[in-house]
Design a protein around this motif. Structure first.
Motif, PDB file in Angstrom:
ATOM      1  N   ASP A   1      32.991 -38.951  43.470  1.00 42.33           N
ATOM      2  CA  ASP A   1      32.837 -39.970  42.429  1.00 42.33           C
ATOM      3  C   ASP A   1      32.365 -41.295  43.013  1.00 42.33           C
ATOM      4  OD1 ASP A   1      33.280 -38.609  40.117  1.00 42.33           O
ATOM      5  OD2 ASP A   1      35.449 -38.948  40.096  1.00 42.33           O
ATOM      6  N   ALA A   2      32.861 -41.609  44.202  1.00 38.05           N
ATOM      7  CA  ALA A   2      32.496 -42.889  44.812  1.00 38.05           C
ATOM      8  C   ALA A   2      31.025 -42.934  45.212  1.00 38.05           C
ATOM      9  CB  ALA A   2      33.380 -43.161  46.023  1.00 38.05           C
ATOM     10  N   ILE A   3      30.488 -41.805  45.683  1.00 40.01           N
ATOM     11  CA  ILE A   3      29.087 -41.811  46.136  1.00 40.01           C
ATOM     12  C   ILE A   3      28.167 -41.086  45.150  1.00 40.01           C
ATOM     13  CG2 ILE A   3      29.690 -42.001  48.598  1.00 40.01           C
ATOM     14  CD1 ILE A   3      29.002 -38.991  48.853  1.00 40.01           C
ATOM     15  N   GLY A   4      28.697 -40.792  43.962  1.00 35.16           N
ATOM     16  CA  GLY A   4      27.902 -40.072  42.951  1.00 35.16           C
ATOM     17  C   GLY A   4      26.655 -40.841  42.527  1.00 35.16           C
ATOM     18  N   GLY A   5      26.681 -42.138  42.701  1.00 29.50           N
ATOM     19  CA  GLY A   5      25.524 -42.953  42.329  1.00 29.50           C
ATOM     20  C   GLY A   5      24.668 -43.340  43.517  1.00 29.50           C
ATOM     21  N   ASN A   6      24.803 -42.623  44.607  1.00 28.39           N
ATOM     22  CA  ASN A   6      23.966 -42.861  45.796  1.00 28.39           C
ATOM     23  C   ASN A   6      23.200 -41.584  46.114  1.00 28.39           C
ATOM     24  OD1 ASN A   6      26.627 -44.622  46.267  1.00 28.39           O
ATOM     25  ND2 ASN A   6      24.944 -45.626  47.322  1.00 28.39           N
ATOM     26  N   LEU A   7      21.896 -41.621  45.941  1.00 30.36           N
ATOM     27  CA  LEU A   7      21.099 -40.423  46.222  1.00 30.36           C
ATOM     28  C   LEU A   7      20.745 -40.350  47.701  1.00 30.36           C
ATOM     29  CD1 LEU A   7      18.622 -40.409  43.190  1.00 30.36           C
ATOM     30  CD2 LEU A   7      20.673 -39.003  43.506  1.00 30.36           C
TER      31      LEU A   7
ATOM     32  N   THR B   1      10.241 -42.122  36.960  1.00 30.78           N
ATOM     33  CA  THR B   1      11.492 -42.781  37.365  1.00 30.78           C
ATOM     34  C   THR B   1      12.487 -41.770  37.912  1.00 30.78           C
ATOM     35  OG1 THR B   1      12.731 -42.508  35.315  1.00 30.78           O
ATOM     36  CG2 THR B   1      11.196 -44.369  35.408  1.00 30.78           C
ATOM     37  N   PHE B   2      13.509 -42.301  38.590  1.00 33.20           N
ATOM     38  CA  PHE B   2      14.586 -41.439  39.076  1.00 33.20           C
ATOM     39  C   PHE B   2      15.519 -41.007  37.942  1.00 33.20           C
ATOM     40  CE2 PHE B   2      14.834 -42.521  43.906  1.00 33.20           C
ATOM     41  CZ  PHE B   2      13.846 -41.575  44.137  1.00 33.20           C
ATOM     42  N   ALA B   3      15.300 -41.537  36.743  1.00 35.96           N
ATOM     43  CA  ALA B   3      16.048 -41.030  35.597  1.00 35.96           C
ATOM     44  C   ALA B   3      15.357 -39.806  35.000  1.00 35.96           C
ATOM     45  CB  ALA B   3      16.186 -42.121  34.539  1.00 35.96           C
ATOM     46  N   ASP B   4      14.079 -39.642  35.336  1.00 35.38           N
ATOM     47  CA  ASP B   4      13.331 -38.512  34.789  1.00 35.38           C
ATOM     48  C   ASP B   4      12.988 -37.463  35.834  1.00 35.38           C
ATOM     49  OD1 ASP B   4      13.224 -39.186  32.052  1.00 35.38           O
ATOM     50  OD2 ASP B   4      11.794 -40.757  32.533  1.00 35.38           O
ATOM     51  N   TYR B   5      12.819 -37.860  37.072  1.00 41.04           N
ATOM     52  CA  TYR B   5      12.681 -36.900  38.171  1.00 41.04           C
ATOM     53  C   TYR B   5      14.085 -36.734  38.753  1.00 41.04           C
ATOM     54  CZ  TYR B   5      11.047 -34.347  42.204  1.00 41.04           C
ATOM     55  OH  TYR B   5      10.851 -33.361  43.143  1.00 41.04           O
TER      56      TYR B   5
ATOM     57  N   MET C   1      16.581 -35.753  41.105  1.00 39.43           N
ATOM     58  CA  MET C   1      17.032 -35.358  42.430  1.00 39.43           C
ATOM     59  C   MET C   1      18.545 -35.138  42.384  1.00 39.43           C
ATOM     60  SD  MET C   1      16.489 -37.590  45.832  1.00 39.43           S
ATOM     61  CE  MET C   1      14.780 -37.806  45.397  1.00 39.43           C
ATOM     62  N   PRO C   2      19.037 -34.059  42.991  1.00 35.97           N
ATOM     63  CA  PRO C   2      20.472 -33.805  42.886  1.00 35.97           C
ATOM     64  C   PRO C   2      21.320 -34.909  43.527  1.00 35.97           C
ATOM     65  CG  PRO C   2      19.349 -31.955  43.967  1.00 35.97           C
ATOM     66  CD  PRO C   2      18.325 -33.020  43.733  1.00 35.97           C
ATOM     67  N   SER C   3      22.386 -35.268  42.852  1.00 28.83           N
ATOM     68  CA  SER C   3      23.380 -36.166  43.442  1.00 28.83           C
ATOM     69  C   SER C   3      24.449 -35.309  44.106  1.00 28.83           C
ATOM     70  CB  SER C   3      24.011 -37.040  42.352  1.00 28.83           C
ATOM     71  OG  SER C   3      25.020 -36.316  41.660  1.00 28.83           O
ATOM     72  N   VAL C   4      25.440 -35.948  44.680  1.00 27.08           N
ATOM     73  CA  VAL C   4      26.511 -35.207  45.355  1.00 27.08           C
ATOM     74  C   VAL C   4      27.219 -34.267  44.377  1.00 27.08           C
ATOM     75  CG1 VAL C   4      28.301 -36.954  44.964  1.00 27.08           C
ATOM     76  CG2 VAL C   4      28.434 -35.492  46.987  1.00 27.08           C
ATOM     77  N   HIS C   5      27.200 -34.594  43.095  1.00 30.96           N
ATOM     78  CA  HIS C   5      27.895 -33.751  42.120  1.00 30.96           C
ATOM     79  C   HIS C   5      27.194 -32.410  41.897  1.00 30.96           C
ATOM     80  CE1 HIS C   5      30.747 -36.838  41.060  1.00 30.96           C
ATOM     81  NE2 HIS C   5      29.766 -37.699  40.863  1.00 30.96           N
ATOM     82  N   GLU C   6      25.910 -32.372  42.181  1.00 34.75           N
ATOM     83  CA  GLU C   6      25.166 -31.127  41.925  1.00 34.75           C
ATOM     84  C   GLU C   6      25.145 -30.197  43.139  1.00 34.75           C
ATOM     85  OE1 GLU C   6      25.034 -33.369  38.905  1.00 34.75           O
ATOM     86  OE2 GLU C   6      23.858 -34.240  40.521  1.00 34.75           O
TER      87      GLU C   6
END
Lengths: 161, 798, 301
Positions: A130-136, B718-722, B724-729
């Motif tokens: 959750d903390a780094i969920g907004g860091n790609l 944009t990165f809202a439309d392309y 890229m997986p975040s840590v959650h994915e």
């Protein structure tokens, strides 16, 4: 549309500068203050490369005007190092677990991790996510970043005991 | 090769810190955006809003009049002063200029550039440029582009086909005739790319005093300076690329040639440094950094026991408006065209077409990821057809470990491997039996659950001969890598490499191997990046090659250093070299260890005591080594059979997914991967690249797509439309190594930067299709977006 | 050439003037003078990208972050008031919000990421009126009203009348959104809430989202039903036809399924690269059913 004078604390030092209102805090930090550790990734608030702490809270510096930081305290990745410039505990853990590759998202990751560990010395994996969920990050697949934060947390807990 | 592997290794294969990391964690990385030169001006580009339009007129007067604007340049003006950018294939009528000339060929193509005091003013000026366009009907669909007879992206070329080749290896007709059965399927790889978090940027400074154009760029590209010089019409030795710039990720795509031509030209014109840092929107739409976009139509012949005999492959690839080296991405897969399987013969038809889309560049794996996805789909499709277990069919078709070196129909000799063992390691790591139970329990509870199984080969260290396969006038048979090693009068060691690095840890790799060979602590060895004027011949970190090639060069140079030290010792101790022993820099008499020369003494002699140097030896203490690709250097035979890559890494992927049938959303819940890239130089680096590649592959499989609408408008800037997986994915990946050393490399190493990405899309597709199997459904197009999966589940196929 | 047509022209804001307002009076006076060319910035998490991409090019940006009384959460007898500039993170962490406005807390947990919630505000999200955004959807479901102030006074508008279209609301150019008011039932009602959303990645805008708030009477019959769907129209949509069919009944899956066709009558979804209109239509039903079942189950506890 003249320039505004602003005064803010950056990594514990007071900075005064004159800036056009339209300039983002990100551009101000990089181009006016010369702190290039904070990175430019998307400038529309998605990637997190520009994360900084504003009054100890992580935010995206591309989504804030520099004039809005007047009177506030900013911490950038450079502010996470020890006084002598050597890596701090969190930064060391990122080295030991190799929580990066190209290093471009790294400052943002460190800022998010710093804020997490300040509030939560023993975070679960889900809390770290959750903390780094907004860091790609494009390089790592995040696994070694999570491990770095876990390593830092355990070292900080041990040091605190 | 005298190869040091396994237990004899002191630094190689041991967990050690990655030396690059220190500057990154402290915010001291030096990326191109961080290079500050006085008086620098900032450029911004104006993109075309139309996918295809004639540019009738451009009025720049208002923009030029804006305070703070130094210059506005249009395509017409730029083209008058430069050559078209050289393409990989010889296509003289496909003219690629840095800015569109007369015609815009995709939405987002740059038509003008502004140089101003800062980026804000530059963007203010963009608003004041008036372009008069005549919009034309675009060519968007690659099948249409291929069939088109009078609507062309490049009318002068007379066709939209950039390349059309046919290859035949072995008796395909015979194998199809004698096989028990055959089937046909289509697989589609969607348009995505690597999309580094750092966009491309370049800074140029023309120095009137030295008449040198200095360039700092986030570049990862072979022949970049040559291309720049050719396009600008400058002598090659008047351009100096600074390669000590950290590159914020690349994985193939950082090839900003047009960007660099522009800043180079403008800085000379304006006599000030000029920088162009692509913003995200410009990067996605107009940075010419899209990846393969490929349709496969494949026939596969097999026996009823699941043995696959032959493949007929037609690959149609959409290169976009300007192909660069894109068509060659259809050629690399020839090196592993049968994957890790004992397939007997192959027919391969490869077609590259131009469309009115953003240009394609090399992407991680150089075209191998789509092809591997297709090969694994062939195996799964046959298994499903025969009602044969997907593991069992792989076990029957995988090349056995006693068959190496193994020659495939297209001529590659796979150097080494133990595919069955690696696959088994992956299954063990995944706890495959428990995973099957978990899947079946989930299904019994009404959920859609699936296990993916995929393997992949990662060719590494190529010699570029694929170019000749597509263009027989390109007699290029080397893709060398070089380094220089210097021992200074203090005895300290410095290694000079000749390329940039973009996250692969080359400095660590180089120092580790030098330390291993010279028996010095790698942490005390300095590594620097020579600029392009000082560098020895190198070919950049593409093609999973640096461990193989820079590793080979480092070993070679270290060997020369050692030879020199031994010669000095032999002369001074008056002994034959055979009687000497080297240990940590000290050289002693095997028979009388008290007779020795220390490293300090050797260095003193080398630099100061000419009278103690063997006669004829030059003073000083350095060595250069240019390493040729092992096992290559030949032209193809009459059947187009050739060794393109020397080393073949192998991976087995076992993901577990569940699909929400109501929304089509896929969750990757678990992932096990076993990988074998021979000797691992630095375990943390390899593990990171394997998992990172895998995550990139999950993106390509499920999320990432450069979308265009039917009118050719680009929808993913944009990165809202392309996405890229975040840590959650990304799941908590479990990984295990296996080591089958390559016999061809200095320490048994192979490539490792691409494999995760080569296997994961196939594995995720396999898992999703396993989950859909109980419904009798399958999906064959990547990315498998949730809306398409949901439509399949709730509407049925078609 | 209309520059709006261009693909990816800008990431640096056009010039504007800026004031850091000290009072609401100063804000509304400035807005009044601004003649539609002045815009309020609160958290900026939606406005900053619009400024950067020059989709918004105001002459004046009025910063309300320094007006202390525009932040805060106040739970009164019959309503909870969240001031416009209250950070989303503050609202999410508030025990009062969690206890008395559970649907809002559930919705905010889907909004962006920590870094954006630390800066983004509740009022800013409502004011921005994105049809796929979570806070407007939850607040609409909760029958919230917003207070709008201008130089000529203050008025309240029910959210049912507030959202007019994508990024369009009943707030006039010279008005500032001051606060949002959530009606509170008595503490002893059996209430259940649920928020369901599907997006391709966690933290993205919803492709489709459903919010439900159900009250049951002492006999377990539905005394109040609220369901709204986001991402399926130009505004978040209450599905009043479905609510009416649930009212007074004992809600079970059959009841819900029988009422789901009401959704199709209430929404007009569109196509984009992330999902088709047909997808949004079907998934609206799926998420509505899940949200209603979960809300009822929670109410029954």
């Amino acid at each position: 549309m003249s320039k505004r004078e602003i005064t803010l604390s950056i990594n514990g030092k007071t900075h005064t500068g004159a800036i056009e209102p339209r300039v983002s805090l990100l551009d101000f930090l990089r181009d006016e203050v010369g702190l290039t550790g904070t990175h430019v990734g998307c400038e529309h608030g998605v990637c997190g490369a520009c994360s900084i702490l504003l009054d100890d809270v992580p935010i995206r510096s591309c989504l804030m005007l520099a004039v809005q930081a007047d009177g506030h305290a900013v911490t950038t990745v450079e502010g996470l190092s020890n006084q002598d410039g050597s890596p701090g505990a969190l930064q060391d853990a990122f080295q030991d677990a190799h929580g990066m590759q190209c290093g471009y998202c790294t400052p943002g990751m460190l800022i998010s991790a710093q804020a997490l560990l300040a509030d939560n010395p023993d975070p679960s994996v889900d809390e770290i996510k959750d903390a780094i969920g907004g860091n790609l990050c494009r390089c790592t697949g995040y696994v070694q970043i999570i491990e770095s934060i876990q390593l830092a947390a355990s070292r900080l807990r041990e040091a605190g005991q | 090769m005298n190869q040091k592997t396994g237990d004899n290794l002191r630094y190689v294969a041991h967990k050690r810190r990655v030396r690059e990391d220190r500057r990154f964690v402290t915010g001291k990385g030096k990326f191109v955006q961080d290079v500050a030169l006085p008086e620098t001006k900032h450029a911004a580009v104006l993109p075309s809003p139309y996918p295809r339009a004639r540019i009738l007129a451009i009025d720049t007067t208002a923009a030029e009049a804006l305070e703070g604007v130094a210059m506005v340049l249009t395509g017409q003006q730029m083209a008058a002063d430069c050559n078209p950018i050289r393409l990989g294939l010889k296509l003289p009528e496909v003219k690629w200029y840095p800015l569109a000339v007369e015609m815009a060929r995709y939405a987002g193509e740059w038509v003008a550039i502004v140089v101003a005091d800062n980026a804000y003013i530059a963007e203010d000026a963009l608003e004041l440029i008036q372009v008069d366009y005549e919009p034309l009907a675009p060519i968007i669909d690659p099948e249409q582009a291929f069939a088109e007879t009078d609507l062309f992206v490049h009318p002068g070329h007379g066709s939209n086909v950039l390349y059309h080749g046919n290859f035949l290896w072995g008796d395909v007709d015979g194998d199809f005739a004698t096989a028990d059965d055959s089937l046909t399927f289509r697989a589609r790889w969607g348009r995505s790319s690597t999309v580094p978090i750092e966009t491309f940027g370049a800074l140029a400074r023309w120095d009137e005093g030295t008449e040198i154009l200095d360039i700092w760029a986030s570049i990862q590209m072979p022949n970049f300076v040559e291309l720049l010089a050719n396009t600008l019409g400058y002598p090659l030795n008047s351009i100096r690329l600074h390669q000590d710039v950290d590159v914020g990720g690349s994985y193939g795509v950082k090839r900003g040639i047009k960007q660099s031509v522009l800043v180079g030209y403008l800085s000379r014109k304006l006599r000030v440094p000029v920088r162009l840092i692509e913003d995200r929107l410009v990067n996605m739409a107009g940075g010419d950094a899209h990846g393969p976009d490929r349709i496969f139509d494949t026939d596969v012949a097999f026996n009823s026991d699941g043995i696959i005999k032959s493949l007929k492959i037609r690959a149609l690839d959409d290169a976009g408006a300007y192909p660069g080296r894109a068509p060659f991405q259809l050629a690399k897969p020839i090196s592993a065209i049968v994957g890790p399987y004992t397939i007997n013969s192959v027919k391969y038809e490869a077609i590259s077409v131009a469309t009115n889309k953003t240009g394609q560049v090399p992407v991680r794996g150089f075209g191998q990821a789509p092809t591997n996805y297709m090969i694994e789909m062939a195996v799964d499709t046959v298994a499903r057809h025969l009602n044969l277990d997907r593991l069992e069919i792989r076990r029957r078709n995988l090349i056995p470990s006693d068959a190496f070196p193994y020659q495939i129909p297209s001529g590659s000799n796979y150097d080494s491997g133990d595919y069955h063992t690696v696959l088994q390691k992956g299954l063990d790591l995944a706890r495959y039996d428990e995973l099957l139970q978990r899947r079946d329990r989930a299904r019994a509870e009404g959920r859609l659950a699936g296990i993916g199984i995929a393997t992949c080969l990662e060719p590494g260290g190529g010699n570029n001969i694929f170019e000749y396969l597509m263009d027989p006038t390109a007699e290029i048979t080397t893709f060398m890598e070089a380094c220089e090693v210097k021992v200074d009068p203090q005895g300290k060691i410095t290694g000079m490499m000749g390329t940039t690095t973009s996250g692969q840890g080359h400095e660590t790799l180089f120092a580790t191997i030098l330390g291993e060979e010279l028996e010095f602590d790698p942490d005390l060895i300095r590594i620097v990046h020579a600029d392009s004027l000082s560098a020895l011949p190198t070919r950049s970190p593409v093609a999973s090659r640096m461990a193989i090639m820079l590793g080979g060069a480092a070993t070679g140079a270290a060997g020369k250093i050692k030879d020199r030290a031994m010669a000095i010792a032999a002369f001074n101790l008056d002994l034959p070299v055979e009687d000497l022993e080297y240990s940590g820099g000290t050289i002693s008499d095997r028979n009388d260890p008290s007779r020795k020369l220390t490293w300090a003494e050797i260095c003193f002699i080398a630099y100061r005591a000419y009278h103690k140097l063997p006669p004829g030896m030059e003073p000083g203490f350095h060595a250069q080594y240019v390493f040729q690709v092992p096992g290559g250097g030949q032209l193809p035979d009459a059947q187009n059979r050739v060794q393109i890559y020397p080393c073949f890494s192998f991976q087995a992927h076992v993901p577990y997914v569940e699909i929400d049938p109501g929304t089509g959303k896929v969750s990757v819940l678990d992932y096990a991967i076993a990988h074998d890239c021979g000797t691992v130089i630095n375990p943390d680096i390899v593990r990171g690249m394997v998992i990172g590649g895998l995550a990139h592959g999950i993106g390509a499989a499920l999320y990432e797509k450069f979308s265009y609408d039917g009118e050719g408008q680009f929808l993913s800037a944009t990165f809202a439309d392309y996405l890229m997986p975040s840590v959650h994915e990304i799941p908590d990946v479990k990984d295990v190594e296996h080591c089958t050393p390559s016999p061809l490399t200095s320490h048994g190493q192979k490539g490792s930067g691409e494999g995760g990405y080569l296997g994961a899309p196939a594995a995720i597709a396999s898992a999703v299709n396993d989950a859909l199997h109980p419904l009798g459904l399958s999906i064959t197009e990547l990315p498998m977006r949730m809306s398409e999966i949901e439509a399949l589940i709730n509407n049925g196929p078609g | 050439m209309a520059r709006e047509d261009a693909t990816g022209v800008s990431v640096k804001a056009a010039k504007f003037d800026y004031i850091l307002a000290e009072s609401v009076e100063e804000v509304v006076a400035t807005l009044d003078r601004g003649d539609g060319e002045a815009i309020v910035i609160a958290g900026g998490q939606s406005l900053m990208p619009m400024l950067a991409m020059r989709l918004a090019t105001p002459a004046m940006v009025i910063d309300i972050n320094n007006i202390a009384h525009l932040s805060g959460i106040d739970v009164r007898a019959d309503e909870a008031v969240i001031m416009a500039c209250t950070r989303q993170a503050t609202a999410l962490a508030s025990p009062q919000v969690q206890a008395r406005l559970p649907l809002l807390a559930k919705a905010i947990s889907y909004v962006g990421h920590q870094q954006t919630r630390n800066r983004g505000t509740v009022g800013g999200s409502l004011s921005h009126a994105d049809p796929a955004s979570e806070i407007p959807l939850a607040a609409l479901t909760m029958d919230a009203r917003v207070s709008l102030a201008s130089a000529s006074g203050t008025r309240q508008v029910a959210l049912a009348d507030f959202f007019l279209g994508p990024m369009m609301s009943a707030r006039a150019d010279n008005e500032i959104l001051l606060s949002v008011h959530f009606p509170l039932g008595s503490n002893d009602t059996r209430m259940g809430t649920a928020f369901h959303e599907v997006s391709e990645r966690k933290g993205d805008f919803a492709v489709v989202a459903a919010a439900a708030q159900i009250q049951l009477d002492a006999n377990g019959l539905c005394s109040k039903a609220a369901l709204a769907i986001g991402g399926v129209d130009g505004v978040p949509r209450r599905i009043t036809g479905l609510e009416a069919r649930l009212l007074g009944s004992r809600i079970d899956q059959d009841k819900i399924r029988a009422a789901l066709p009401e959704i199709a009558n209430a929404i007009t979804p569109g196509d984009d690269q992330h999902a088709s209109a047909a997808y949004r239509r079907r998934v609206a039903g799926v998420l509505a059913e899940r949200a209603l079942l979960e809300a009822v189950a929670e109410a029954e506890q």
